[in-house]
Design an enzyme around this catalytic site. Structure first.
Site, PDB file in Angstrom:
ATOM      1  N   GLY A  35       0.814  -1.210   0.000  1.00 30.95           N
ATOM      2  CA  GLY A  35       0.000   0.000   0.000  1.00 30.95           C
ATOM      3  C   GLY A  35       0.845   1.255   0.000  1.00 30.95           C
ATOM      4  N   HIS A  38       2.331   4.831  -4.880  1.00 24.20           N
ATOM      5  CA  HIS A  38       2.844   6.045  -5.524  1.00 24.20           C
ATOM      6  C   HIS A  38       3.086   5.740  -6.997  1.00 24.20           C
ATOM      7  CE1 HIS A  38       6.633   3.946  -5.228  1.00 24.20           C
ATOM      8  NE2 HIS A  38       6.563   3.924  -3.903  1.00 24.20           N
ATOM      9  N   ALA A  39       3.700   6.702  -7.690  1.00 24.69           N
ATOM     10  CA  ALA A  39       3.865   6.545  -9.145  1.00 24.69           C
ATOM     11  C   ALA A  39       4.707   5.321  -9.511  1.00 24.69           C
ATOM     12  CB  ALA A  39       4.479   7.817  -9.724  1.00 24.69           C
ATOM     13  N   HIS A  41       4.487   2.354  -7.965  1.00 24.52           N
ATOM     14  CA  HIS A  41       3.522   1.253  -8.002  1.00 24.52           C
ATOM     15  C   HIS A  41       2.638   1.374  -9.257  1.00 24.52           C
ATOM     16  CE1 HIS A  41       4.151   1.558  -3.515  1.00 24.52           C
ATOM     17  NE2 HIS A  41       4.355   0.278  -3.713  1.00 24.52           N
ATOM     18  N   GLN A  65       8.015  -9.121   7.850  1.00 25.49           N
ATOM     19  CA  GLN A  65       9.225  -8.608   7.207  1.00 25.49           C
ATOM     20  C   GLN A  65       9.753  -7.328   7.849  1.00 25.49           C
ATOM     21  OE1 GLN A  65       7.039  -8.155   3.327  1.00 25.49           O
ATOM     22  NE2 GLN A  65       8.408  -6.425   3.045  1.00 25.49           N
ATOM     23  N   GLN A 157      15.352  -7.671  -3.178  1.00 23.40           N
ATOM     24  CA  GLN A 157      14.069  -8.371  -3.075  1.00 23.40           C
ATOM     25  C   GLN A 157      13.745  -9.066  -4.399  1.00 23.40           C
ATOM     26  OE1 GLN A 157      10.349  -6.856  -1.150  1.00 23.40           O
ATOM     27  NE2 GLN A 157       9.792  -6.229  -3.198  1.00 23.40           N
ATOM     28  N   VAL A 180      11.089   4.365 -10.611  1.00 25.28           N
ATOM     29  CA  VAL A 180      10.594   5.693 -11.005  1.00 25.28           C
ATOM     30  C   VAL A 180      11.247   6.714 -10.084  1.00 25.28           C
ATOM     31  CG1 VAL A 180       8.549   7.152 -11.293  1.00 25.28           C
ATOM     32  CG2 VAL A 180       8.397   4.693 -11.731  1.00 25.28           C
ATOM     33  N   LEU A 188      11.323   6.993  -6.035  1.00 27.45           N
ATOM     34  CA  LEU A 188      10.051   7.045  -5.306  1.00 27.45           C
ATOM     35  C   LEU A 188       9.991   5.895  -4.307  1.00 27.45           C
ATOM     36  CD1 LEU A 188       7.261   8.020  -7.838  1.00 27.45           C
ATOM     37  CD2 LEU A 188       8.893   9.430  -6.605  1.00 27.45           C
ATOM     38  N   SER A 189       9.491   6.202  -3.118  1.00 30.25           N
ATOM     39  CA  SER A 189       9.354   5.201  -2.068  1.00 30.25           C
ATOM     40  C   SER A 189       8.245   5.655  -1.146  1.00 30.25           C
ATOM     41  CB  SER A 189      10.667   5.110  -1.275  1.00 30.25           C
ATOM     42  OG  SER A 189      10.436   4.503  -0.021  1.00 30.25           O
TER      43      SER A 189
HETATM   44  O1  PAF Z   1       7.883  -4.605  -1.900  1.00 28.41           O
HETATM   45  C1  PAF Z   1       6.917  -4.716  -1.121  1.00 28.41           C
HETATM   46  O2  PAF Z   1       6.023  -3.867  -1.065  1.00 28.41           O
HETATM   47  C2  PAF Z   1       6.844  -5.928  -0.219  1.00 28.41           C
HETATM   48  O3  PAF Z   1       8.101  -6.328   0.197  1.00 28.41           O
HETATM   49  C3  PAF Z   1       6.069  -7.115  -0.846  1.00 28.41           C
HETATM   50  C4  PAF Z   1       6.761  -7.665  -2.067  1.00 28.41           C
HETATM   51  C5  PAF Z   1       4.661  -6.671  -1.208  1.00 28.41           C
HETATM   52  C6  PAF Z   1       5.951  -8.247   0.176  1.00 28.41           C
HETATM   53  O4  PAF Z   1       5.325  -7.821   1.341  1.00 28.41           O
END
Ligand code: PAF
Length: 285
Positions: A35, A38-39, A41, A65, A157, A180, A188-189
């Site tokens: 969730g 942002h741009a 995603h 995580q 990841q 991006v 962006l984060s």
């Molecule tokens: O990159 C993320 O937002 C998370 O690490 C993921 C891949 C949705 C797993 O929770």
């Protein structure tokens, strides 16, 4: 014409829907997220939209995580805006399970990531990649998509997810989507929203350091420690900034490189005030 976006909170509901769509001949594109969209995603969802018949996005802040309770508590949660973005990008379904739905019992079986988690973020966030890989395994088992989309900003990841599906023979194509950036280069984060205006200005040091490393490699420097030295000079001495790591690694095995002879990943993590930012860039000799 835009169609109504469905929101599904249970595994059973999502499975039923996706089985129907698969039966109707749709390919399933899946975008797992936590969730605070942002741009960056948006690019994942747009790509999924172009390449698949049915697009499902998951929004789940995965407690497994997070290595620090305060980071989990502070993680931005913006469900209404996220739903609006998914709707405007033409996603078909959003999966928003609760923690109890995803983890009805304490997991007895989890994924443990060997080697690929030894460097970069893995060194500083104990358990993070095990928790990430465990939830990605669960989400992929739940959605059983044809394609799943991940951002290249989280390069470690992405390398681990590729390895996860290879190691467990999972029939899903993992698609990496380029990072991006803001006009000044900041990646962006979701965590950028936590920066004060002054921290936001200072955060630019991280992409500048990575660009300096890339330029050094392009100019012919092959000694990784020299590349790291040149890049680190771009991080100003400032009490708000603390460089956690800046490393040169192989893009697939995420192992440190000493002499640069082919493609490499230069990755860094920078604390800006109380916010930890990560970024990376690929370079090649
Ligand atoms: O990159 C993320 O937002 C998370 O690490 C993921 C891949 C949705 C797993 O929770």
């Amino acid at each position: 014409m835009t169609t109504a976006l469905g929101r599904y909170e249970t595994v059973a509901e999502l499975r039923r829907l996706l089985a129907e769509r698969r039966g109707a001949g749709d390919t399933i594109g899946f975008v797992p997220t936590m969730g605070a969209l942002h741009a960056g995603h948006a690019k994942l969802i747009e790509r999924a939209r172009r390449e698949s018949g049915f697009v499902a996005v998951s929004i789940f802040v995965n407690p497994l995580q997070f290595d620090r309770a305060d980071d989990l508590a502070k993680y931005p949660r913006t469900l209404d805006a996220d739903m609006a973005m998914c709707q405007s990008l033409g996603a078909d379904a959003v999966f928003t399970p609760t923690v109890a739905e995803m983890y009805p019992a304490q997991q007895a079986c989890t994924i443990h990531v060997e080697r690929l988690a030894d460097h970069l973020c893995g060194r500083y966030r104990p358990g993070h990649f095990d928790g990430m890989a465990t939830v990605v395994m669960k989400l992929l088992q739940i959605a059983q998509p044809d394609m799943a989309y991940f951002g290249e900003k989280d390069a470690q990841q992405l390398a681990i997810v590729r390895r996860l599906v290879a190691d467990f023979n999972m029939p899903v194509a993992i698609v990496g989507v380029p990072t991006v950036r803001e006009p000044d280069g900041l990646a962006l984060s979701s965590r950028n929203t936590r920066l004060t205006p002054s921290e936001r200005r200072k955060a630019i040091a991280l992409p500048e350091a990575l660009r300096a490393a890339e330029a050094a490699i392009r100019a012919g420097v092959t000694d990784a420690s020299e590349v790291i030295r040149v890049a680190t000079l771009k991080i100003p001495v400032d009490e708000a900034l603390r460089l956690e790591y800046l490393e040169v690694v192989g893009p697939d095995d995420v192992q440190p490189v000493t002499t640069i002879e082919g493609p490499v990943l230069i990755a860094g993590a920078l604390w800006v005030g109380a916010t930890r930012l990560i970024d990376n860039i690929r370079a090649s000799r």
